[in-house]
Every structure is written in structure tokens, then in C-alpha cells.
Design a protein around this motif. Sequence first.
Motif, PDB file in Angstrom:
ATOM      1  N   LEU A  96     -15.833  -2.776  -0.390  1.00  0.00           N
ATOM      2  CA  LEU A  96     -14.588  -2.017  -0.498  1.00  0.00           C
ATOM      3  C   LEU A  96     -14.459  -0.905   0.515  1.00  0.00           C
ATOM      4  CD1 LEU A  96     -14.320  -1.695  -4.371  1.00  0.00           C
ATOM      5  CD2 LEU A  96     -13.055  -3.243  -2.883  1.00  0.00           C
ATOM      6  N   GLU A 101     -17.252   6.671   3.369  1.00  0.00           N
ATOM      7  CA  GLU A 101     -15.977   6.850   2.660  1.00  0.00           C
ATOM      8  C   GLU A 101     -16.165   7.084   1.167  1.00  0.00           C
ATOM      9  OE1 GLU A 101     -12.902   4.294   5.440  1.00  0.00           O
ATOM     10  OE2 GLU A 101     -14.189   3.233   4.029  1.00  0.00           O
ATOM     11  N   TRP A 115      -8.912   0.775  -4.733  1.00  0.00           N
ATOM     12  CA  TRP A 115      -9.453   0.018  -3.595  1.00  0.00           C
ATOM     13  C   TRP A 115      -9.660  -1.444  -3.994  1.00  0.00           C
ATOM     14  CZ3 TRP A 115     -13.878   3.848  -1.679  1.00  0.00           C
ATOM     15  CH2 TRP A 115     -13.255   4.999  -1.150  1.00  0.00           C
ATOM     16  N   TYR A 121      -5.299  -7.764  -3.578  1.00  0.00           N
ATOM     17  CA  TYR A 121      -4.009  -8.091  -2.958  1.00  0.00           C
ATOM     18  C   TYR A 121      -4.239  -8.836  -1.636  1.00  0.00           C
ATOM     19  CZ  TYR A 121       0.418  -7.572  -0.514  1.00  0.00           C
ATOM     20  OH  TYR A 121       1.564  -7.832   0.193  1.00  0.00           O
ATOM     21  N   PHE A 122      -5.118  -8.293  -0.801  1.00  0.00           N
ATOM     22  CA  PHE A 122      -5.344  -8.922   0.509  1.00  0.00           C
ATOM     23  C   PHE A 122      -6.106 -10.242   0.373  1.00  0.00           C
ATOM     24  CE2 PHE A 122      -4.618  -4.463   1.859  1.00  0.00           C
ATOM     25  CZ  PHE A 122      -3.479  -4.704   2.596  1.00  0.00           C
ATOM     26  N   VAL A 125      -3.426 -12.809  -0.285  1.00  0.00           N
ATOM     27  CA  VAL A 125      -2.707 -13.108   0.957  1.00  0.00           C
ATOM     28  C   VAL A 125      -3.583 -13.973   1.855  1.00  0.00           C
ATOM     29  CG1 VAL A 125      -1.733 -12.098   3.065  1.00  0.00           C
ATOM     30  CG2 VAL A 125      -1.284 -11.032   0.832  1.00  0.00           C
ATOM     31  N   GLU A 133      -5.145  -9.378   6.101  1.00  0.00           N
ATOM     32  CA  GLU A 133      -4.220  -8.383   6.653  1.00  0.00           C
ATOM     33  C   GLU A 133      -4.613  -6.957   6.268  1.00  0.00           C
ATOM     34  OE1 GLU A 133      -1.895  -8.990   8.770  1.00  0.00           O
ATOM     35  OE2 GLU A 133      -1.780 -11.180   8.660  1.00  0.00           O
TER      36      GLU A 133
ATOM     37  N   LYS B 340       2.544 -12.853   5.035  1.00  0.00           N
ATOM     38  CA  LYS B 340       1.755 -12.020   5.951  1.00  0.00           C
ATOM     39  C   LYS B 340       2.487 -10.729   6.285  1.00  0.00           C
ATOM     40  CE  LYS B 340      -0.351 -15.673   8.609  1.00  0.00           C
ATOM     41  NZ  LYS B 340      -0.434 -16.249   9.949  1.00  0.00           N
ATOM     42  N   GLN B 342       4.798  -9.209   4.597  1.00  0.00           N
ATOM     43  CA  GLN B 342       4.835  -8.309   3.445  1.00  0.00           C
ATOM     44  C   GLN B 342       3.489  -7.585   3.323  1.00  0.00           C
ATOM     45  OE1 GLN B 342       4.984  -9.691  -0.898  1.00  0.00           O
ATOM     46  NE2 GLN B 342       7.020  -8.828  -0.612  1.00  0.00           N
ATOM     47  N   ALA B 343       2.417  -8.338   3.551  1.00  0.00           N
ATOM     48  CA  ALA B 343       1.093  -7.719   3.484  1.00  0.00           C
ATOM     49  C   ALA B 343       0.934  -6.657   4.562  1.00  0.00           C
ATOM     50  CB  ALA B 343       0.010  -8.790   3.627  1.00  0.00           C
ATOM     51  N   ARG B 344       1.524  -6.909   5.732  1.00  0.00           N
ATOM     52  CA  ARG B 344       1.439  -5.904   6.805  1.00  0.00           C
ATOM     53  C   ARG B 344       2.186  -4.643   6.425  1.00  0.00           C
ATOM     54  NH1 ARG B 344       2.317 -10.419  11.341  1.00  0.00           N
ATOM     55  NH2 ARG B 344       0.380 -11.484  10.798  1.00  0.00           N
ATOM     56  N   PHE B 346       2.579  -3.629   3.366  1.00  0.00           N
ATOM     57  CA  PHE B 346       1.703  -3.031   2.353  1.00  0.00           C
ATOM     58  C   PHE B 346       0.577  -2.261   3.038  1.00  0.00           C
ATOM     59  CE2 PHE B 346      -1.842  -3.149  -0.653  1.00  0.00           C
ATOM     60  CZ  PHE B 346      -1.257  -3.009  -1.896  1.00  0.00           C
ATOM     61  N   GLN B 347      -0.004  -2.920   4.042  1.00  0.00           N
ATOM     62  CA  GLN B 347      -1.110  -2.305   4.787  1.00  0.00           C
ATOM     63  C   GLN B 347      -0.634  -1.061   5.537  1.00  0.00           C
ATOM     64  OE1 GLN B 347      -4.159  -2.410   4.912  1.00  0.00           O
ATOM     65  NE2 GLN B 347      -4.975  -1.993   6.956  1.00  0.00           N
ATOM     66  N   ARG B 350      -0.360   1.650   3.164  1.00  0.00           N
ATOM     67  CA  ARG B 350      -1.699   2.091   2.788  1.00  0.00           C
ATOM     68  C   ARG B 350      -2.278   2.978   3.897  1.00  0.00           C
ATOM     69  NH1 ARG B 350      -6.374  -1.706   3.590  1.00  0.00           N
ATOM     70  NH2 ARG B 350      -8.169  -0.485   2.932  1.00  0.00           N
ATOM     71  N   LEU B 355       0.574   5.021  -0.501  1.00  0.00           N
ATOM     72  CA  LEU B 355       0.364   4.340  -1.778  1.00  0.00           C
ATOM     73  C   LEU B 355      -0.306   5.269  -2.776  1.00  0.00           C
ATOM     74  CD1 LEU B 355      -0.706   0.799  -0.576  1.00  0.00           C
ATOM     75  CD2 LEU B 355       1.556   1.671  -1.119  1.00  0.00           C
ATOM     76  N   PRO B 373      -8.364   7.119   1.672  1.00  0.00           N
ATOM     77  CA  PRO B 373      -8.482   5.971   2.586  1.00  0.00           C
ATOM     78  C   PRO B 373      -9.806   5.232   2.388  1.00  0.00           C
ATOM     79  CG  PRO B 373      -8.768   8.039   3.768  1.00  0.00           C
ATOM     80  CD  PRO B 373      -8.376   8.395   2.368  1.00  0.00           C
ATOM     81  N   ASN B 374      -9.765   3.932   2.583  1.00  0.00           N
ATOM     82  CA  ASN B 374     -11.004   3.141   2.580  1.00  0.00           C
ATOM     83  C   ASN B 374     -10.904   2.073   3.651  1.00  0.00           C
ATOM     84  OD1 ASN B 374      -9.033   1.654   1.044  1.00  0.00           O
ATOM     85  ND2 ASN B 374     -10.680   0.272   0.420  1.00  0.00           N
ATOM     86  N   THR B 375     -12.059   1.618   4.119  1.00  0.00           N
ATOM     87  CA  THR B 375     -12.114   0.569   5.139  1.00  0.00           C
ATOM     88  C   THR B 375     -12.952  -0.560   4.577  1.00  0.00           C
ATOM     89  OG1 THR B 375     -12.211   2.379   6.734  1.00  0.00           O
ATOM     90  CG2 THR B 375     -12.621   0.151   7.578  1.00  0.00           C
TER      91      THR B 375
END
Lengths: 147, 379
Positions: A96, A101, A115, A121-122, A125, A133, B340, B342-344, B346-347, B350, B355, B373-375
Amino acid sequence: MATRFNPKPRGLTLVEQMFRMSTLRPEFRVTLHQRQRSVTWVGKIRPAPMSNEYTVQVELTIGLRPKVKVLNPELKVRDGATCLPHYYPEDKSLCLHQAHEWNSLFSVADCIVPWTAFWLYFYEVWFFTGSWEGGGTHPVKPEHQAA
Amino acid sequence: MMNQTFLETRQSQLDDLLARVCEELQLTPTRYDEAVARYEAVCRWLDVEGSAVASYEPTIYPQGSMRIGTTVKPLGREEYDLDFVCEFQVPASQMGSPLDLLKHVAHRLREHKVYRELLEVKNRCVRLNYANEFHLDILPACPDPKSGRDCIVVPDRQSQAWKPSNPRGYADWFEDRCAITLFVEFSKHAFAADAEPIPAQEASHEKATLKHVVQLLKRWRDIYYQNRCDEAPISMVLTTLAAQFYRGHASASEAMTTILTEIEGAINTAMPGRIYVLNPANPSEDLSERWDDPASYAAFIEGISQLCSVWKQLTSASEMQKSASILEILVGEPTKEAVKKQARAFQAARSAALLKTASAGVISTTVGTSIRPNTFHGD
């Protein structure tokens, strides 16, 4: 008094985490175990209105990163792919965040749960389109575990 | 389009997805501009001094989907069909044979070294084939003021006769359908909430809803009747039905549900006969004349009934995988791109820390506390 102030903040205790979780996500079932050194929550997440509802388990052990597993429905690898993106197959948990972070000052309910919703969600997709994405980074070694 | 509120409900997320599908289906702004430039060039070529047709003072204007904003990418090829009327300021009675008009236009275009190579004379139009771009169909026409404002007649090669038409009147009717129903909808609110006058951008948003429904219907038609094109209901019929039964919903999915229910109702009411879809700009023209053939009408009923049942599944599905797959059955490959994009969005929301997580843990753009934020890490 001022000289005795310790600038190093302490992390949230499991009880504080549980309290925050019960406020934000009261429907998550909580279990405290191993002589109160770890806690698990099991609850449902629907990441977006059109999404599936997923039952997830969040496990928090003092001193370790929280682990999130999806219990139901089972995560699937799409045709043509060899593995799930941003996923630790060794213990079936989601990747995650990067190490920096997360720290124990943050609450599971405020960070880990949303998260997880993002990840799911991703994932949906990705499963439909083949394209992740949600951004992210990849470790040099796939078997990395640190976080 | 980039409305972040698509996160709030199933309907808003589906509407956002449908809008993105429609965006994939229609002419891109660049292509649109190219088409406009091309047809303006054609117009100049026809109108330039020394041209055999210049004395007729031709004016060219778009008709059909190009005019009303419901273009749909054709299945299995790149070229959009874009229709233009080339109206000569000469009464039809002075033209001799209707075919003279087609001949004049074709002849003049053959004098151009580029157009010569692209030209093809069709039943009612002269077509310029721009490979990988579009077919510019130019319908020569004469004014027919006796039949009403904006009425024209066009030559028909097969029957060697003039056919009445009124593309501008039709387009005005279509735009009115959006505006009038919108007005009714808003006036209801006006009683309740003493509403402000409708802002211009609201009106254009509302108009887009009906256009989206028309695009989706046309795309569904192209896919459903793919292997039996001659049984497919024509665009004019689908567009007219949708506009007639549109009730002013802002939501494309709600509008589609209503329109489909009304079409099914009309089919049942007309039993054992068929429904008649008349040209609203010229009620003596039966747009649905092909349905005089029972097989063709049966194909329409069967298609609509399939669409209704699949549409119900789409609006009630509670799994992304299922919804997306159903949408893909209906409108085909643009679904993946729409998901895709829509996901972009959303991203992007984010990344911009827009969000939030609300008390129930639902992701939202409007209420709750911001999310750190998270990665995503790892393979």
C-alpha cells in the motif's frame, strides 16, 4: 518541566488505534491477541459506488507495518498477467505504501483503510483494462519485505 | 466531464463512465476542425469565380450527427460519415432533371486535382473519401420554400426524382427537445425553490445528456446489428425516438432508462401494428418506412427488448467487473478507455489530495477528512 519534555513522539497505542477505528469504521470486527501485542480488524470496503464489496483483514502488530489481506472475493490475476500488481505474494498482503509513508503515529483507520480502498479500486480497473492507473514504485528485488 | 462527484453514487459513476464512452465515440476536436476546414474549402471551390456552379450561389452547412453533435465512430473502420448540404439558390423547377444537380457538383469537383481522386457519386450525394479521416458526403439541394421554412429538395438517383428534406428544421427540433424539456423540468423546481434563471452552461450540460443517449443508442445499434446491417434501425429513427421520449433528465443513465421504457411502451401500444416515427420537421415523411417490412420491424423489437434487459442488468449490477463487461457488450471497445480515463481522474483527485474519507469510510470528494498520500509499492 520544559527540560524533561521528550521531543520524540510516541506512536499510537493499539488501544488508540482501536478507538479511532471504532469511531471511523464501527462495522469492522476487532480482535486483540498475542498478549495484546497485535490486533486484527475484519470489515467490508466498497472502494467506489460501482465496485464490488470486499471483505478485508487489517493486522497491526506493534513495531511492524500493518498488513492488509483481502479475504473475499478472492483477488484474481487477469489473463495474460503473471501476478497481481503491488502485492506481496509471500503473505498475500497488499503493497500500500513506501516505507517512509507510514509510521506508528498514523492511524490505521485514517490511512490504511482508505489506501486499501484506493488499491482495490485500481485493482478492479487493472483487472478489466490491464492497466494499473494508481501509480506507484517497484522495488529492485521482488522478494523485498521491508516497509 | 471531469466532475469529481462521480464518486458519490452508482448513478453518478455510471453517468461519468457513459460520458467518457461518448467522448471516445465522437469526433475529436482536431478531427472536427479538420472536417470544417475541408468542407469550407469545398465550398470555396464550388463558389469561386469561373466555377460552373458559382452562379447558383451554393451554401454548405452540416446536417445530421455533425450538426447536432451526435457523431459516432464507425465500427471496424476509421472514417466517420459526415453529411453536408450544398444548397443552391435556384428553385428546383429551374434545374431540369434532379440528377443535373448531382452532375453539376460532381463535374465541378472533378476539376480539382485532389477532389478528383477522392470523389465517388452516390445515390443522393457526392462523397469525398478522406482515407482514415472521414467521408464528406455532400448532398446537393434546392430550396423548397413552398413546403416551409428551411425545407429543401434533394435529388434521388434511383428514383430520378426530388426528395423532400429539412435538415435544419430537424436540427432545430432536436435542440428544442433538449431545451423545452429542460425548461419544464426547471419550472417545476422554480415553484419549489424560487430558482434562478437557467445558467447557460447548465443548459448545454443538459443538452449533452440527450446527445449522449443518442450516441450510445447508435453505437449499440452498430454492434448489435453488426452482421445484418440492413435490419439495423437508421440513425434518424433512433435519434427521433430518443428525442421524443426524452424527459429532461440530467443523468444519461436515467434518461436512457426512461427512453427505453417509453419505446417499449410505444411498441406494445402499437401492437399488432407498428410504431411510426415521423420526421418532426416534415410529418409527411415516415422515417420508419422500412418497418413496413415485418422482418425489419421484428428485428427492431427484438433488438430493443435485448437492449432493455441488458440495460437493466447494467444499472443494477453491483460489481465493477460485471458492469464494465455489460457496458462493453453494449458499446464495445471504448469501454476500456473510459474505465481507464475515469481511473485517471480518480488518481488525479488522489494526487491533488482532493479525496476524503467520511465517517462511514466511504471515499468522497466532498465530505470527511483528507487522506494522507501513499505510493503503492512492490510488484
